[in-house]
Design an enzyme around this catalytic site. Structure first.
Site, PDB file in Angstrom:
ATOM      1  NE  ARG A  99      74.672  56.099-123.353  1.00  0.00           N
ATOM      2  CZ  ARG A  99      76.345  56.867-123.918  1.00  0.00           C
ATOM      3  NH1 ARG A  99      76.912  55.724-124.437  1.00  0.00           N
ATOM      4  NH2 ARG A  99      76.466  57.761-123.862  1.00  0.00           N
ATOM      5  CG  HIS A 117      74.352  41.279-113.490  1.00  0.00           C
ATOM      6  ND1 HIS A 117      75.079  41.167-114.047  1.00  0.00           N
ATOM      7  CD2 HIS A 117      75.131  39.916-112.488  1.00  0.00           C
ATOM      8  CE1 HIS A 117      76.619  40.889-114.521  1.00  0.00           C
ATOM      9  NE2 HIS A 117      76.925  39.836-113.600  1.00  0.00           N
ATOM     10  CG  ASP A 153      76.583  44.580-112.720  1.00  0.00           C
ATOM     11  OD1 ASP A 153      76.113  45.120-113.416  1.00  0.00           O
ATOM     12  OD2 ASP A 153      77.508  43.789-113.327  1.00  0.00           O
ATOM     13  CD  GLU A 182      68.342  37.655-116.640  1.00  0.00           C
ATOM     14  OE1 GLU A 182      68.218  38.679-116.897  1.00  0.00           O
ATOM     15  OE2 GLU A 182      68.936  36.881-117.163  1.00  0.00           O
TER      16      GLU A 182
HETATM   17  C1  GRF Z   1      69.827  40.023-120.031  1.00  0.00           C
HETATM   18  O1  GRF Z   1      70.258  38.523-119.610  1.00  0.00           O
HETATM   19  C2  GRF Z   1      69.805  40.974-118.924  1.00  0.00           C
HETATM   20  O2  GRF Z   1      70.520  39.904-116.812  1.00  0.00           O
HETATM   21  C3  GRF Z   1      70.884  41.175-119.055  1.00  0.00           C
HETATM   22  O3  GRF Z   1      70.692  41.803-120.410  1.00  0.00           O
HETATM   23  C4  GRF Z   1      69.429  40.439-120.948  1.00  0.00           C
HETATM   24  C5  GRF Z   1      68.435  41.629-120.846  1.00  0.00           C
HETATM   25  O4  GRF Z   1      67.915  40.046-121.793  1.00  0.00           O
HETATM   26  N1  GRF Z   1      71.187  42.832-118.280  1.00  0.00           N
HETATM   27  P1  GRF Z   1      66.104  41.234-122.571  1.00  0.00           P
HETATM   28  O5  GRF Z   1      66.818  42.616-123.320  1.00  0.00           O
HETATM   29  O6  GRF Z   1      65.156  41.383-121.205  1.00  0.00           O
HETATM   30  O7  GRF Z   1      65.542  39.934-123.301  1.00  0.00           O
END
Ligand code: GRF
Length: 210
Positions: A99, A117, A153, A182
């Site tokens: 959101r 991201h 972003d 990530e």
């Molecule tokens: C991730 O790929 C993040 O980069 C994107 O949404 C996804 C969320 O994954 N913004 P999670 O809910 O943290 O597993």
């Protein structure tokens, strides 16, 4: 930007909409002692049955749900801001929070909102970033943790990690490989902010004194 000191820990407010694997990676970094002086104050979702909320409850963390569907952005955000303030949050971490934030939200936490991201910004902002990168044919992909500003972003970059795009990949396998990075990148970024050793110089989040 002074955010943390010995007697003022960094209190995270995690915002999520889904499974919450990035949130869980942050929680694990804290548990394992890799993020000193950092604690999770509250986990908030805009989706009632988000998996991340159940996971937070299992960890015994404070949680809150403010369903956003059908509500005006500003009104919904006012509830979230109030909750973050009640829990004395001084760093907001968007972790799969699907959101957009209102200008009022961003103004309430200036340079204190992080987002992750799944692409190497400034390439491939917006939705389905991994699919965008795959379809474009890049040979290197990755993820970015950045400060949130009023553009999508767009804010200053705190950490990035890369992965190769393999011949055998499809968008799904590429997304899985990016997700592994990530989980490392978010804690790296929080550690940089918590260290107090970095400052914003224009768009650059750089080591002080260099
Ligand atoms: C991730 O790929 C993040 O980069 C994107 O949404 C996804 C969320 O994954 N913004 P999670 O809910 O943290 O597993």
């Amino acid at each position: 930007m002074e955010l943390a000191s010995k007697d003022r820990p960094l209190r995270l407010g995690i915002l999520l909409s889904g499974r919450g694997s990035n949130f869980l990676a942050i929680a694990e970094s804290i548990r394992a002692g890799r993020l000193k002086g950092v604690e999770i104050a509250v986990v908030i979702s805009n989706v009632a049955d988000a998996g991340g909320i159940s996971a937070a409850k299992e960890l015994g963390l404070p949680t809150a749900v403010f369903v956003s569907q059908g509500r005006k952005r500003r009104e919904h955000d006012a509830d979230v801001i109030a909750c973050l303030q009640t829990h004395r949050v001084n760093l907001v971490c968007l972790a799969g929070y699907m959101r957009l934030l209102s200008p009022e939200f961003i103004a309430a936490f200036p340079n204190r909102i992080l987002n992750i991201h799944p692409a190497l910004l400034p390439a491939f902002p917006g939705l389905d970033a991994q699919q965008q990168a795959f379809d474009y044919g890049v040979k290197v992909a990755g993820c970015t943790v950045h400060f949130v500003d009023e553009h999508l972003d767009h804010g200053a970059i705190i950490a990035q990690r890369t992965v190769p795009v393999l011949e055998s990949d499809d968008a799904h396998s590429l997304a899985e490989r990016i997700l592994v990075e990530e989980h490392i990148a978010y804690s790296e970024a929080i550690a940089r902010v918590a260290s107090g050793e970095f400052e914003l110089r224009g768009r650059r989040f750089a080591k002080r004194g260099l």
